[in-house]
Design an enzyme around this catalytic site. Structure first.
Site, PDB file in Angstrom:
ATOM      1  N   SER A 258     -19.906 -10.940 -31.472  1.00 36.27           N
ATOM      2  CA  SER A 258     -19.262  -9.664 -31.800  1.00 36.27           C
ATOM      3  C   SER A 258     -20.096  -8.877 -32.794  1.00 36.27           C
ATOM      4  O   SER A 258     -21.213  -8.481 -32.516  1.00 36.27           O
ATOM      5  CB  SER A 258     -17.847  -9.927 -32.310  1.00 36.27           C
TER       6      SER A 258
ATOM      7  N   ASP B  13     -18.105  -1.940 -31.364  1.00 35.86           N
ATOM      8  CA  ASP B  13     -18.729  -3.081 -32.024  1.00 35.86           C
ATOM      9  C   ASP B  13     -19.685  -3.766 -31.057  1.00 35.86           C
ATOM     10  O   ASP B  13     -19.911  -3.289 -29.940  1.00 35.86           O
ATOM     11  CB  ASP B  13     -17.678  -4.038 -32.590  1.00 35.86           C
TER      12      ASP B  13
ATOM     13  N   ASP C 182     -19.867  -6.452 -29.101  1.00 28.78           N
ATOM     14  CA  ASP C 182     -19.500  -6.846 -27.742  1.00 28.78           C
ATOM     15  C   ASP C 182     -18.595  -5.818 -27.081  1.00 28.78           C
ATOM     16  O   ASP C 182     -18.074  -6.049 -25.988  1.00 28.78           O
ATOM     17  CB  ASP C 182     -18.849  -8.230 -27.728  1.00 28.78           C
TER      18      ASP C 182
ATOM     19  N   ASP D  42     -15.628  -4.681 -27.475  1.00 31.66           N
ATOM     20  CA  ASP D  42     -14.198  -4.821 -27.206  1.00 31.66           C
ATOM     21  C   ASP D  42     -13.354  -4.044 -28.208  1.00 31.66           C
ATOM     22  O   ASP D  42     -12.164  -3.838 -27.976  1.00 31.66           O
ATOM     23  CB  ASP D  42     -13.775  -6.294 -27.156  1.00 31.66           C
TER      24      ASP D  42
END
Length: 461
Positions: free
Chosen positions: A103, A250, A252, A254
């Site tokens: 992340s 961010d 990743d 999500d």
């Protein structure tokens, strides 16, 4: 044998590569995942695996795939993807899924987010503890036992799901009829640079792309838009170009953070309330989940639009579990995670962003005016304090407010203290000696007063 207690967290696996874990360990995690993530007691017959742009991600994902295939699972490898694209693949293909990402963490970190078929979450209480136990046992034994007789090596298939993912999102929030918009997107060199162009392709949107080059070393800034330092460039670009809004993802992709046409941050609570109103227009009388740190405005807006608000603890496992239990149509958190029933109850910042674009593009007001009706109360933001004894500090605050007239206390998650014109929540960090304080009130002066009073109680000495 690495200390798995350092890398197996409440909801995922995360640690420094190769110091804390490596491809050899990833291979064991893949084998254990195939054993645990199947239907009932049966191992998984197939799994889907994706990864982000970190330098270590392709090798870790490949090793994990080899481990899963060694237990007889057919592997569908979707390659570079966002976490919500992996959830899409898990839901659409009906397969357990694994996403390799850390992340917003620094480049030397990597991790695995895992789910069962249909994007159902895997956490400590829903399979992750079993996966860890298998990995530990097999590491001590030099590897997993031989596969069950008659079960051969699983097959590996590569599949690109990006366009299918984008098409699914666009069916949930049609945008073809909106007015033309100029949108700045800061992908932070993360997976938003991979997904955003395809999701927005062909729409009446002029895209101003910032840091879309996939680079897991994050050369421009950390891919964590909740840290104000990481949206400085985005805010400046929105103001300089006269854009209608800005979006920041961010690492990743999500989570999505929004800034208005003035370059001012839009509270994730306001986004939650806005999306809730839109989801309730599609699903009248529906249930909306919000965690206990979101603004009071969220529950107010939900009731005003005929819905039922349900308050939960902080954390995606609690949100997803309550959504599944209640059949909720949408859920939102203060951390900019947004969950949709139409997306297998999984979180997708991209779908939330599409809702914001649709809401703005369907009328002529600027975003700042549009969100004003959802952003009703001043707040402190999250204030962290290092304390020697979390429990003792919480007890001191509980004692100080317990007998005050007109004040209510609850301990759903940490300590929440509520009065007619203010409330605060004080929670202990699970990983650091910190207490996290969030205050909201009818006016800024009361926010400051309550904040300072609570900090005075926990920062003594």
């Amino acid at each position: 044998m690495p200390d798995l207690s350092q890398i197996v967290k409440a909801y995922d696996v995360r640690g420094v590569v190769p110091d804390q874990w490596d491809e050899e360990l990833a291979r064991l995690f893949g084998a254990a995942f195939a054993e645990v993530a199947g239907d009932g007691d049966a191992p998984a017959g197939g799994v889907v695996i994706g990864h982000d742009m970190r330098p270590s991600s392709p090798g870790l994902a490949r090793a994990f795939a080899e481990g899963a295939a060694s237990r007889g699972a057919d592997v569908t490898a979707i390659g570079l993807c966002s976490t919500d694209q992996l959830y899409y693949a898990s839901g659409a293909l009906g397969l357990p899924g694994a996403m390799f990402t850390a992340s917003h963490n620094p480049a030397r970190y990597n991790g695995i987010k895992m789910c069962r078929a249909g994007a159902a979450p895997i956490g400590q209480d829903s399979g992750l503890a079993e996966i860890r136990a298998l990995v530990e046992r097999w590491a001590d034994a030099g590897g997993p036992p031989a596969a069950v007789a008659g079960v051969g090596e699983g097959a590996l298939t590569e599949r690109d799901t990006l366009r299918d993912y984008a098409a699914h999102l666009r069916t949930l929030v049609p945008l073809e009829g909106i007015r033309p918009l100029r949108v700045v997107v800061d992908a932070g060199n993360g997976m938003g640079g991979h997904t955003v162009p395809t999701v927005l392709e062909g729409l009446p949107i002029t895209l101003d792309a910032m840091y879309f080059e996939l680079d897991g070393t994050f050369p421009n800034h950390e891919a964590n838009p909740l840290d104000p330092a990481n949206i400085v460039d985005l805010r400046a670009r929105v103001r300089e170009t006269g854009a209608d809004l800005g979006l920041a993802f961010d690492g990743d992709a999500d989570r999505c953070f929004v800034v208005d046409e003035r370059g001012e941050p839009v509270s994730p609570s306001a986004v939650t309330a806005l999306v809730a109103a839109r989801e309730l227009a599609k699903h009248p009388g529906g249930t909306i989940i919000h965690n206990l740190i979101t603004s009071r405005a969220v529950a107010e807006v939900v009731r005003e639009h005929g819905g039922t608000p349900v308050r939960t603890r902080v954390g995606h496992s609690f949100i997803k579990a309550e959504m599944a239990r209640s059949g909720a149509v949408f859920g939102g958190e203060h951390s900019a995670h947004y969950y949709f029933r139409d997306f297998w109850n999984a979180d997708t910042g991209m779908l939330a962003a599409l809702h914001v674009l649709a809401a703005l593009g369907e009328q002529d007001r600027p975003l700042s005016e549009l969100v004003a009706e959802y952003d009703r109360y001043p707040s402190s933001g999250e204030v962290n304090s290092t304390v020697a004894d979390q429990a003792a500090s919480l007890a001191a605050v509980r004692e100080a407010y317990g007998d005050r007239p007109g004040v209510e206390l609850d301990e759903l998650d940490g300590l929440t203290v509520s009065a007619a014109d203010w409330w605060f929540n004080l929670r202990a960090s699970n990983t650091e000696p910190l207490l996290r304080l969030n205050v909201e009130a009818d006016d800024a002066a009361t926010v400051a007063k309550v904040r300072d009073e609570v900090l005075g109680l926990i920062r003594i000495g």
